[in-house]
Design a protein around this motif. Structure first.
Motif, PDB file in Angstrom:
ATOM      1  N   ILE A   1     -25.274  25.958   2.165  1.00  0.00           N
ATOM      2  CA  ILE A   1     -25.924  25.904   1.013  1.00  0.00           C
ATOM      3  C   ILE A   1     -25.287  25.127  -0.127  1.00  0.00           C
ATOM      4  CG2 ILE A   1     -27.839  27.081  -0.518  1.00  0.00           C
ATOM      5  CD1 ILE A   1     -29.001  28.887   1.864  1.00  0.00           C
ATOM      6  N   ASP A   2     -25.567  24.381  -1.212  1.00  0.00           N
ATOM      7  CA  ASP A   2     -24.604  24.019  -1.716  1.00  0.00           C
ATOM      8  C   ASP A   2     -25.701  23.247  -3.143  1.00  0.00           C
ATOM      9  OD1 ASP A   2     -23.401  22.537  -4.375  1.00  0.00           O
ATOM     10  OD2 ASP A   2     -21.366  21.935  -2.427  1.00  0.00           O
TER      11      ASP A   2
ATOM     12  N   GLU B   1     -37.654  30.281   6.613  1.00  0.00           N
ATOM     13  CA  GLU B   1     -37.338  29.951   4.650  1.00  0.00           C
ATOM     14  C   GLU B   1     -36.608  28.898   4.439  1.00  0.00           C
ATOM     15  OE1 GLU B   1     -35.913  34.575   4.642  1.00  0.00           O
ATOM     16  OE2 GLU B   1     -36.396  34.067   7.397  1.00  0.00           O
ATOM     17  N   ASP B   2     -37.321  28.731   2.837  1.00  0.00           N
ATOM     18  CA  ASP B   2     -36.244  27.017   2.423  1.00  0.00           C
ATOM     19  C   ASP B   2     -35.760  27.921   1.435  1.00  0.00           C
ATOM     20  OD1 ASP B   2     -35.565  24.476   1.284  1.00  0.00           O
ATOM     21  OD2 ASP B   2     -37.537  24.735   0.083  1.00  0.00           O
ATOM     22  N   CYS B   3     -34.104  27.984   1.857  1.00  0.00           N
ATOM     23  CA  CYS B   3     -33.306  28.674   1.436  1.00  0.00           C
ATOM     24  C   CYS B   3     -32.561  27.984   0.226  1.00  0.00           C
ATOM     25  CB  CYS B   3     -32.219  29.219   2.415  1.00  0.00           C
ATOM     26  SG  CYS B   3     -32.278  30.510   3.262  1.00  0.00           S
TER      27      CYS B   3
ATOM     28  N   VAL C   1     -30.425  17.130   0.788  1.00  0.00           N
ATOM     29  CA  VAL C   1     -30.092  17.039   2.700  1.00  0.00           C
ATOM     30  C   VAL C   1     -30.764  18.822   2.207  1.00  0.00           C
ATOM     31  CG1 VAL C   1     -28.027  17.981   4.729  1.00  0.00           C
ATOM     32  CG2 VAL C   1     -27.870  15.788   2.311  1.00  0.00           C
ATOM     33  N   GLU C   2     -31.142  18.576   3.704  1.00  0.00           N
ATOM     34  CA  GLU C   2     -32.112  20.140   4.704  1.00  0.00           C
ATOM     35  C   GLU C   2     -31.230  19.679   5.749  1.00  0.00           C
ATOM     36  OE1 GLU C   2     -36.016  20.299   1.729  1.00  0.00           O
ATOM     37  OE2 GLU C   2     -36.503  19.814   4.167  1.00  0.00           O
ATOM     38  N   VAL C   3     -30.374  21.226   5.839  1.00  0.00           N
ATOM     39  CA  VAL C   3     -30.916  21.278   7.041  1.00  0.00           C
ATOM     40  C   VAL C   3     -31.484  22.244   8.482  1.00  0.00           C
ATOM     41  CG1 VAL C   3     -28.424  22.898   8.753  1.00  0.00           C
ATOM     42  CG2 VAL C   3     -27.553  21.358   6.406  1.00  0.00           C
TER      43      VAL C   3
ATOM     44  N   LEU D   1     -33.188  24.976   5.744  1.00  0.00           N
ATOM     45  CA  LEU D   1     -34.709  25.239   6.041  1.00  0.00           C
ATOM     46  C   LEU D   1     -34.402  26.839   7.443  1.00  0.00           C
ATOM     47  CD1 LEU D   1     -36.400  22.166   5.610  1.00  0.00           C
ATOM     48  CD2 LEU D   1     -35.543  24.197   4.823  1.00  0.00           C
ATOM     49  N   TYR D   2     -34.357  27.658   6.854  1.00  0.00           N
ATOM     50  CA  TYR D   2     -33.948  28.874   8.200  1.00  0.00           C
ATOM     51  C   TYR D   2     -35.035  29.402   9.126  1.00  0.00           C
ATOM     52  CZ  TYR D   2     -31.629  33.185  10.399  1.00  0.00           C
ATOM     53  OH  TYR D   2     -31.077  34.056  11.231  1.00  0.00           O
ATOM     54  N   VAL D   3     -34.771  28.670   9.963  1.00  0.00           N
ATOM     55  CA  VAL D   3     -35.947  28.638  11.428  1.00  0.00           C
ATOM     56  C   VAL D   3     -35.729  30.610  11.711  1.00  0.00           C
ATOM     57  CG1 VAL D   3     -37.339  28.468  13.022  1.00  0.00           C
ATOM     58  CG2 VAL D   3     -36.173  26.838  11.690  1.00  0.00           C
ATOM     59  N   GLY D   4     -36.428  31.234  11.465  1.00  0.00           N
ATOM     60  CA  GLY D   4     -35.979  32.660  12.159  1.00  0.00           C
ATOM     61  C   GLY D   4     -37.026  32.918  13.212  1.00  0.00           C
ATOM     62  N   ALA D   5     -37.185  34.189  12.599  1.00  0.00           N
ATOM     63  CA  ALA D   5     -38.632  34.767  14.612  1.00  0.00           C
ATOM     64  C   ALA D   5     -39.792  34.265  13.677  1.00  0.00           C
ATOM     65  CB  ALA D   5     -38.578  36.277  14.247  1.00  0.00           C
ATOM     66  N   ARG D   6     -40.346  33.887  13.078  1.00  0.00           N
ATOM     67  CA  ARG D   6     -41.620  33.411  12.256  1.00  0.00           C
ATOM     68  C   ARG D   6     -41.525  32.075  12.955  1.00  0.00           C
ATOM     69  NH1 ARG D   6     -42.686  34.836   6.452  1.00  0.00           N
ATOM     70  NH2 ARG D   6     -41.005  34.003   6.302  1.00  0.00           N
TER      71      ARG D   6
END
Length: 300
Positions: free
Chosen positions: A142-143, A162-164, A129-131, A151-156
């Motif tokens: 995250i587990d 960022e695949d975390c 699963v990708e959130v 999949l963190y969508v920050g300022a960029r």
């Protein structure tokens, strides 16, 4: 792929100028266009075979406010409800119409935020699963053992998300993902009206968790004279006992939201192509809809 829809369409609204995305009569569709382009990019680059978009049916649930009255209080509109830009509000139904025409499932739950829906789906849907979200609180989902990533969508933005995994959280905050809730409670989060412990920032919060294991360990150590907190920090932590008793319950994402059985398969072509064409023409979304349809087709 689980999409935090409000997180993405808010970013789309502020990331795409209104002047660059309007209908023929001047109605802004910047949030719609940006959101659809984000989905197209995610589908093209990550190639998911399942997708669900989560919505806020209650952006500030009463049960969280009862625990912490300051929760999101700064985002209340004078007339009640969430303060949302006037030109964004009418764009949300358009997004939902397009998703329905494509055949992408959208779900929310009364009394819960999109985060809670995402959390529940992350533990009930088959892995991997990708959130996808720009909300830091979702680092807690995250587990590595189950195969759940953020999949963190920050300022960029989505193009440089960022695949975390757990290692990424440790690198970023110096705590494991399963201790992020305790870390956030100590540090606080002004964007959610979470005050934190005065004077405790990210470094101190991480150091406390590393030393005592978790927040319960920190609280238990407050009455141990050999804990050596230092007088200032000890006073601040003791003075924040009541807050620390409820803050983790506010930050922690619900994993047991009652949800119906959901169709999750991501189609290779629009479910209602004529309806999609109608929406594309009406709202001047031809380019974004074409990019989204092309992204779906490339998975075949």
């Amino acid at each position: 792929m689980l999409i935090d829809a409000p997180s993405l369409y808010f970013r789309a609204y502020f990331g795409v100028p209104e002047s660059a995305a309007k209908t023929s009569d001047g109605t802004p569709v910047n949030a719609v266009r940006g959101f659809l382009d984000m989905l197209a990019t995610l589908i093209r680059t990550r190639r998911p075979d399942r997708m669900v978009c989560a919505m806020d049916y209650d952006w500030r649930p009463d049960w969280r406010v009862a625990l912490l009255p300051s929760y999101k209080a700064h985002r209340l509109a004078p007339t009640g409800g969430e303060a949302v830009p006037d030109t964004l509000v009418p764009q949300v139904p358009v997004i939902l119409d397009v998703l329905a025409a494509i055949g992408i499932t959208v779900v929310g739950a009364a009394g819960y935020e999109a985060d809670d829906v995402l959390g529940t789906l992350s533990v009930t849907q088959q892995a991997p699963v990708e959130v996808v979200s720009g909300d830091r609180d979702l680092f807690q989902l995250i587990d590595d053992d189950r195969g759940v990533r953020l999949l963190y969508v920050g300022a960029r933005g989505v193009a440089k998300l960022e695949d975390c995994d757990d290692a990424a959280v440790r690198y970023r905050y110096e705590v494991p993902a399963n201790r992020y809730v305790d870390f956030a409670a100590l540090r606080g989060d002004p964007s959610d009206g979470l005050p934190g412990v005065p004077g405790v920032g990210e470094k101190t919060a991480a150091r406390l968790i590393a030393r005592f294991g978790d927040l319960d360990g920190v609280i238990a150590a407050l009455d141990n004279p050999r804990s050596n907190f230092g007088p200032s920090l000890l006073f601040k932590l003791r003075d924040s006992r009541d807050y620390l008793a409820v803050a983790p319950k506010v930050v922690r994402v619900a994993l047991d939201v009652p949800l119906p059985e959901l169709p999750t398969a991501l189609p290779l072509a629009p479910a209602a192509p004529d309806r999609l064409l109608e929406l594309a023409e009406r709202w001047n979304l031809a380019g974004s809809c074409r990019r989204l349809v092309d992204a779906l087709a490339t998975r075949g």
